[in-house]
Design a protein around this motif. Structure first.
Motif, PDB file in Angstrom:
ATOM      1  N   THR A  91      20.911  31.768  63.654  1.00  0.00           N
ATOM      2  CA  THR A  91      21.445  30.603  64.350  1.00  0.00           C
ATOM      3  C   THR A  91      20.319  29.735  64.895  1.00  0.00           C
ATOM      4  OG1 THR A  91      23.495  31.718  64.967  1.00  0.00           O
ATOM      5  CG2 THR A  91      22.818  29.842  66.325  1.00  0.00           C
ATOM      6  N   ALA A  92      20.330  28.466  64.505  1.00  0.00           N
ATOM      7  CA  ALA A  92      19.265  27.542  64.898  1.00  0.00           C
ATOM      8  C   ALA A  92      19.580  26.164  64.343  1.00  0.00           C
ATOM      9  CB  ALA A  92      17.909  28.014  64.361  1.00  0.00           C
ATOM     10  N   VAL A  93      18.802  25.191  64.784  1.00  0.00           N
ATOM     11  CA  VAL A  93      18.783  23.899  64.124  1.00  0.00           C
ATOM     12  C   VAL A  93      17.736  23.981  63.017  1.00  0.00           C
ATOM     13  CG1 VAL A  93      18.352  21.432  64.345  1.00  0.00           C
ATOM     14  CG2 VAL A  93      19.480  22.683  66.205  1.00  0.00           C
ATOM     15  N   TYR A  94      18.129  23.630  61.819  1.00  0.00           N
ATOM     16  CA  TYR A  94      17.244  23.707  60.663  1.00  0.00           C
ATOM     17  C   TYR A  94      16.727  22.309  60.318  1.00  0.00           C
ATOM     18  CZ  TYR A  94      18.324  28.577  59.844  1.00  0.00           C
ATOM     19  OH  TYR A  94      18.423  29.951  59.980  1.00  0.00           O
ATOM     20  N   TYR A  95      15.408  22.238  60.125  1.00  0.00           N
ATOM     21  CA  TYR A  95      14.751  20.983  59.839  1.00  0.00           C
ATOM     22  C   TYR A  95      14.079  21.025  58.475  1.00  0.00           C
ATOM     23  CZ  TYR A  95      15.118  20.186  64.883  1.00  0.00           C
ATOM     24  OH  TYR A  95      15.581  20.033  66.164  1.00  0.00           O
ATOM     25  N   CYS A  96      14.172  19.922  57.798  1.00  0.00           N
ATOM     26  CA  CYS A  96      13.458  19.703  56.551  1.00  0.00           C
ATOM     27  C   CYS A  96      12.195  18.903  56.884  1.00  0.00           C
ATOM     28  CB  CYS A  96      14.373  18.912  55.614  1.00  0.00           C
ATOM     29  SG  CYS A  96      13.618  18.217  54.168  1.00  0.00           S
ATOM     30  N   ALA A  97      11.096  19.197  56.176  1.00  0.00           N
ATOM     31  CA  ALA A  97       9.850  18.497  56.455  1.00  0.00           C
ATOM     32  C   ALA A  97       9.057  18.286  55.176  1.00  0.00           C
ATOM     33  CB  ALA A  97       9.014  19.282  57.464  1.00  0.00           C
ATOM     34  N   ALA A  98       8.229  17.250  55.187  1.00  0.00           N
ATOM     35  CA  ALA A  98       7.405  16.911  54.021  1.00  0.00           C
ATOM     36  C   ALA A  98       5.941  16.808  54.428  1.00  0.00           C
ATOM     37  CB  ALA A  98       7.867  15.593  53.411  1.00  0.00           C
ATOM     38  N   SER A  99       5.091  17.312  53.558  1.00  0.00           N
ATOM     39  CA  SER A  99       3.660  17.309  53.829  1.00  0.00           C
ATOM     40  C   SER A  99       2.895  16.795  52.616  1.00  0.00           C
ATOM     41  CB  SER A  99       3.188  18.719  54.165  1.00  0.00           C
ATOM     42  OG  SER A  99       1.775  18.769  54.236  1.00  0.00           O
ATOM     43  N   HIS A 108       2.058  21.666  61.784  1.00  0.00           N
ATOM     44  CA  HIS A 108       1.240  20.498  62.147  1.00  0.00           C
ATOM     45  C   HIS A 108       0.810  19.692  60.933  1.00  0.00           C
ATOM     46  CE1 HIS A 108       1.125  21.966  66.234  1.00  0.00           C
ATOM     47  NE2 HIS A 108       0.672  23.118  65.808  1.00  0.00           N
ATOM     48  N   GLU A 109       0.869  20.302  59.765  1.00  0.00           N
ATOM     49  CA  GLU A 109       0.452  19.606  58.548  1.00  0.00           C
ATOM     50  C   GLU A 109       1.598  18.862  57.875  1.00  0.00           C
ATOM     51  OE1 GLU A 109      -1.922  23.324  57.090  1.00  0.00           O
ATOM     52  OE2 GLU A 109      -2.838  21.556  56.183  1.00  0.00           O
ATOM     53  N   TYR A 110       2.779  18.930  58.477  1.00  0.00           N
ATOM     54  CA  TYR A 110       3.938  18.220  57.943  1.00  0.00           C
ATOM     55  C   TYR A 110       4.082  16.898  58.696  1.00  0.00           C
ATOM     56  CZ  TYR A 110       5.309  22.297  55.237  1.00  0.00           C
ATOM     57  OH  TYR A 110       5.343  23.323  54.320  1.00  0.00           O
ATOM     58  N   GLU A 111       4.005  15.799  57.952  1.00  0.00           N
ATOM     59  CA  GLU A 111       4.026  14.484  58.599  1.00  0.00           C
ATOM     60  C   GLU A 111       5.435  13.941  58.829  1.00  0.00           C
ATOM     61  OE1 GLU A 111       0.688  13.802  55.406  1.00  0.00           O
ATOM     62  OE2 GLU A 111       2.326  15.245  55.681  1.00  0.00           O
ATOM     63  N   TYR A 112       6.366  14.342  58.006  1.00  0.00           N
ATOM     64  CA  TYR A 112       7.698  13.758  58.066  1.00  0.00           C
ATOM     65  C   TYR A 112       8.740  14.834  58.313  1.00  0.00           C
ATOM     66  CZ  TYR A 112       5.057  10.078  55.786  1.00  0.00           C
ATOM     67  OH  TYR A 112       4.105   9.139  55.487  1.00  0.00           O
ATOM     68  N   TRP A 113       9.702  14.500  59.175  1.00  0.00           N
ATOM     69  CA  TRP A 113      10.725  15.454  59.583  1.00  0.00           C
ATOM     70  C   TRP A 113      12.096  14.795  59.554  1.00  0.00           C
ATOM     71  CZ3 TRP A 113       9.640  20.544  60.998  1.00  0.00           C
ATOM     72  CH2 TRP A 113       8.276  20.859  61.093  1.00  0.00           C
ATOM     73  N   GLY A 114      13.102  15.606  59.204  1.00  0.00           N
ATOM     74  CA  GLY A 114      14.471  15.151  59.317  1.00  0.00           C
ATOM     75  C   GLY A 114      14.982  15.355  60.729  1.00  0.00           C
ATOM     76  N   GLN A 115      16.240  15.003  60.936  1.00  0.00           N
ATOM     77  CA  GLN A 115      16.823  15.086  62.282  1.00  0.00           C
ATOM     78  C   GLN A 115      17.374  16.469  62.591  1.00  0.00           C
ATOM     79  OE1 GLN A 115      18.451  14.016  59.672  1.00  0.00           O
ATOM     80  NE2 GLN A 115      20.424  15.060  59.842  1.00  0.00           N
ATOM     81  N   GLY A 116      17.520  17.284  61.574  1.00  0.00           N
ATOM     82  CA  GLY A 116      17.994  18.650  61.763  1.00  0.00           C
ATOM     83  C   GLY A 116      19.486  18.804  61.527  1.00  0.00           C
ATOM     84  N   THR A 117      19.874  20.012  61.156  1.00  0.00           N
ATOM     85  CA  THR A 117      21.285  20.353  60.986  1.00  0.00           C
ATOM     86  C   THR A 117      21.532  21.714  61.606  1.00  0.00           C
ATOM     87  OG1 THR A 117      23.090  20.525  59.359  1.00  0.00           O
ATOM     88  CG2 THR A 117      20.954  21.388  58.679  1.00  0.00           C
ATOM     89  N   GLN A 118      22.628  21.821  62.343  1.00  0.00           N
ATOM     90  CA  GLN A 118      22.913  23.041  63.099  1.00  0.00           C
ATOM     91  C   GLN A 118      23.536  24.101  62.202  1.00  0.00           C
ATOM     92  OE1 GLN A 118      22.469  23.808  66.587  1.00  0.00           O
ATOM     93  NE2 GLN A 118      23.020  25.848  65.852  1.00  0.00           N
ATOM     94  N   VAL A 119      22.999  25.288  62.291  1.00  0.00           N
ATOM     95  CA  VAL A 119      23.578  26.462  61.631  1.00  0.00           C
ATOM     96  C   VAL A 119      23.923  27.472  62.712  1.00  0.00           C
ATOM     97  CG1 VAL A 119      23.132  28.414  60.099  1.00  0.00           C
ATOM     98  CG2 VAL A 119      22.352  26.113  59.464  1.00  0.00           C
ATOM     99  N   THR A 120      25.177  27.885  62.742  1.00  0.00           N
ATOM    100  CA  THR A 120      25.632  28.866  63.724  1.00  0.00           C
ATOM    101  C   THR A 120      26.275  30.028  62.991  1.00  0.00           C
ATOM    102  OG1 THR A 120      26.032  27.128  65.359  1.00  0.00           O
ATOM    103  CG2 THR A 120      27.045  29.273  65.757  1.00  0.00           C
ATOM    104  N   VAL A 121      25.767  31.222  63.249  1.00  0.00           N
ATOM    105  CA  VAL A 121      26.275  32.422  62.604  1.00  0.00           C
ATOM    106  C   VAL A 121      26.932  33.286  63.670  1.00  0.00           C
ATOM    107  CG1 VAL A 121      25.734  34.401  61.156  1.00  0.00           C
ATOM    108  CG2 VAL A 121      24.380  32.294  60.949  1.00  0.00           C
ATOM    109  N   SER A 122      28.221  33.528  63.518  1.00  0.00           N
ATOM    110  CA  SER A 122      28.952  34.332  64.496  1.00  0.00           C
ATOM    111  C   SER A 122      28.961  35.799  64.074  1.00  0.00           C
ATOM    112  CB  SER A 122      30.378  33.819  64.624  1.00  0.00           C
ATOM    113  OG  SER A 122      31.065  33.952  63.397  1.00  0.00           O
ATOM    114  N   SER A 123      28.988  36.666  65.074  1.00  0.00           N
ATOM    115  CA  SER A 123      28.955  38.107  64.784  1.00  0.00           C
ATOM    116  C   SER A 123      30.343  38.665  64.631  1.00  0.00           C
ATOM    117  CB  SER A 123      28.215  38.837  65.898  1.00  0.00           C
ATOM    118  OG  SER A 123      28.830  38.579  67.132  1.00  0.00           O
TER     119      SER A 123
END
Length: 123
Positions: A91-99, A108-123
């Motif tokens: 469970t976390a916010v997942y981000y895509c990045a480009a380097s 730190h070597e990734y210059e570009y980032w997306g806004q993120g998408t939430q992933v929630t895993v219930s037990s």
């Protein structure tokens, strides 16, 4: 400039699967190393997986090896993260990045980032 937009997050039960997508626009997608990172509440952002633009080198964090698969479709300018056997600790916010680095080794070597998408895993 590269613009990144993630999608595909959501709520899933433990053991389930999700596929995240990251649509890229702007400069040549195939010229960048692409990675996925995640950030859980109260924790630092951590590396999940990356695919280099040079050759087919792929890296995974130990926590996701054997469960997650990163892939890219350069024709569609899209990066994917197939997540199987999900656990509550994923469970976390997942981000895509480009380097533009040949073999980026840290966020730190990734210059570009997306806004993120939430992933929630219930037990």
């Amino acid at each position: 400039q590269v613009q990144l937009v993630e999608s595909g997050g959501g709520l899933v039960q433990a053991g389930g699967s999700l596929r995240l997508s990251c649509a890229a626009s702007g400069r040549t997608f195939s010229s960048y190393a692409m990675g996925w990172f995640r950030q859980a509440p109260g924790k630092e952002r951590e590396f999940v997986a990356a695919r280099m633009w040079f050759g087919s080198r792929i890296n995974y964090a130990d926590a996701v090896k054997g469960r997650f698969t990163i892939s890219r479709d350069n024709a569609k300018n899209t990066l994917y993260l197939q997540m199987n056997s999900l656990k509550p600790e994923d469970t976390a916010v997942y981000y895509c990045a480009a380097s533009s680095a040949r073999f980026p080794s840290s966020s730190h070597e990734y210059e570009y980032w997306g806004q993120g998408t939430q992933v929630t895993v219930s037990s």
